[in-house]
Design an enzyme around this catalytic site. Structure first.
Site, PDB file in Angstrom:
ATOM      1  N   THR A 100       0.906  -1.168   0.041  1.00  0.00           N
ATOM      2  CA  THR A 100      -0.093  -0.165   0.042  1.00  0.00           C
ATOM      3  C   THR A 100       0.877   1.286   0.259  1.00  0.00           C
ATOM      4  OG1 THR A 100      -0.255   0.007   2.162  1.00  0.00           O
ATOM      5  CG2 THR A 100      -1.797  -1.274   1.329  1.00  0.00           C
ATOM      6  N   CYS A 101       0.690   2.273  -0.750  1.00  0.00           N
ATOM      7  CA  CYS A 101       1.253   3.378  -0.864  1.00  0.00           C
ATOM      8  C   CYS A 101       2.753   3.433  -0.912  1.00  0.00           C
ATOM      9  CB  CYS A 101       0.931   4.317   0.507  1.00  0.00           C
ATOM     10  SG  CYS A 101       1.340   6.164   0.358  1.00  0.00           S
ATOM     11  N   THR A 102       3.521   4.028   0.004  1.00  0.00           N
ATOM     12  CA  THR A 102       4.992   3.934  -0.372  1.00  0.00           C
ATOM     13  C   THR A 102       5.540   2.480  -0.139  1.00  0.00           C
ATOM     14  OG1 THR A 102       5.765   4.820   1.858  1.00  0.00           O
ATOM     15  CG2 THR A 102       5.437   6.393  -0.133  1.00  0.00           C
ATOM     16  N   THR A 120       2.340   3.815  -6.976  1.00  0.00           N
ATOM     17  CA  THR A 120       2.462   4.106  -5.712  1.00  0.00           C
ATOM     18  C   THR A 120       1.801   5.454  -5.690  1.00  0.00           C
ATOM     19  OG1 THR A 120       4.110   4.406  -3.855  1.00  0.00           O
ATOM     20  CG2 THR A 120       4.853   5.408  -6.104  1.00  0.00           C
ATOM     21  N   ALA A 153      -1.809   2.910  -4.943  1.00  0.00           N
ATOM     22  CA  ALA A 153      -1.389   4.135  -4.763  1.00  0.00           C
ATOM     23  C   ALA A 153      -1.698   4.801  -3.385  1.00  0.00           C
ATOM     24  CB  ALA A 153      -2.439   5.189  -5.630  1.00  0.00           C
TER      25      ALA A 153
END
Length: 314
Positions: A100-102, A120, A153
């Site tokens: 998830t995300c970074t 990302t 993202a």
């Protein structure tokens, strides 16, 4: 029962684990424990988040997880060799590995994204591409599935990713019911893009908003400055000046972005031919649409459609 393991790194953000609620509600929705969620860390014990709230975690061991997930961290040194080895083993043993995300940076550091498509948070996407050139970064996607590896993202996009996993495992009806419980979209409007052309413009006045709404409803028209100015009840000169002042774009560029966004959604979700989509979104012909896609996404429409179909098949 499927075992979900979420690796928590020191300094993680609480919202990054919000996707776990999707699996919890899926259990509730079907009335039985389809998923068992585990918070993991290299040594186990209490792990402190970026806001100071700590969570209890289980240490890495030899258990296998159906799905192994990881979020990012802003703390230097949070990513250790032990975490990298655990993820590499997870790719061999798990059905899915996700970030998830970074957390995409964590997967990339472990080499799990080499040669794969990934995403990302848009703010860090170019950094991900620069640091890991073997990764095929697509910076405007909500989530991407490439084989057994899933990336999402921003942190809330982890919910979209988890809903897609629920749909794959338990069917669209369950995923839709879970989305209703969470008061989120089952599938976000506007396709899988992180961006919305209308939201990105952020017009401040009702007149410019009305002109953009008119353009969105009438994409098959030529949409000249005179037409848009009439919808805003302004003279063409007043409209052009006010539009650029409020949005930072020319009316022509804004209309192209609206057309590209709508065309992309149609490419991903419909079976219409490229020529039909070009006509219905006001591009007049496929060649103008192709040039607009290359300016906006760096890819032609055919590639966008092929990638969307590959994700659906996966």
């Amino acid at each position: 029962m499927q075992r979900i393991g979420f690796i928590v790194l020191p300094g993680f953000q609480m919202l990054s684990v919000s996707s776990l609620s999707v699996f919890e509600l899926a259990n509730w929705e079907i009335g039985e424990p389809a998923y068992h969620v585990h918070l993991l860390s290299e040594t186990g014990g209490s792990i402190r988040s970026s806001v100071g709230i700590s969570v209890a975690t289980e240490p890495f061991d030899n258990r296998n997880f159906d799905t192994l997930m990881v979020g990012g961290s802003a703390v230097a040194g949070a990513l250790t060799l032990g975490v990298i080895k655990f993820l590499r083993r997870g790719l061999r043993r798990s059905r899915r590995v996700a970030s998830t995300c970074t957390g995409a940076f964590v997967l990339a550091e472990a080499g799990l994204l080499d040669g794969r498509r990934a995403t990302t948070h848009w703010h860090r996407a170019r950094e991900l591409q620069a640091r890991f050139p073997k990764v095929k970064v697509e910076e405007d996607r909500i989530f991407i599935t490439d084989g057994p590896v899933w990336t999402s993202a921003g942190m809330t996009a982890g919910i979209d990713l988890a809903l897609a996993m629920i749909e794959q495992d338990l069917g669209a009806d369950v995923a839709r019911s879970v989305a209703r419980q969470l008061v989120v979209y089952h599938r976000r409007a506007g396709g899988q893009s992180q961006f919305s052309a209308l939201l990105e413009l952020e017009p401040k006045s009702d007149r410019i908003q009305s002109a953009l709404a008119y353009a969105k409803r009438n994409l098959t028209s030529k949409l000249t400055v005179k037409q848009l100015a009439s919808a805003a009840h302004l003279s063409p000169r007043q409209f052009s000046r006010a539009f650029r002042a409020e949005t930072g774009q020319s009316p022509a560029k804004a209309v192209e972005n609206l057309r590209v966004e709508t065309a992309r959604l149609m490419m991903e979700q419909s079976r219409h031919s490229i020529d039909v989509i070009a006509q219905q979104t006001g591009f007049a012909d496929r060649y103008r649409m192709r040039r607009a896609f290359l300016r906006a996404f760096g890819q032609p429409p055919q590639v966008i459609r092929r990638n969307a179909r590959a994700e659906l098949a996966a």
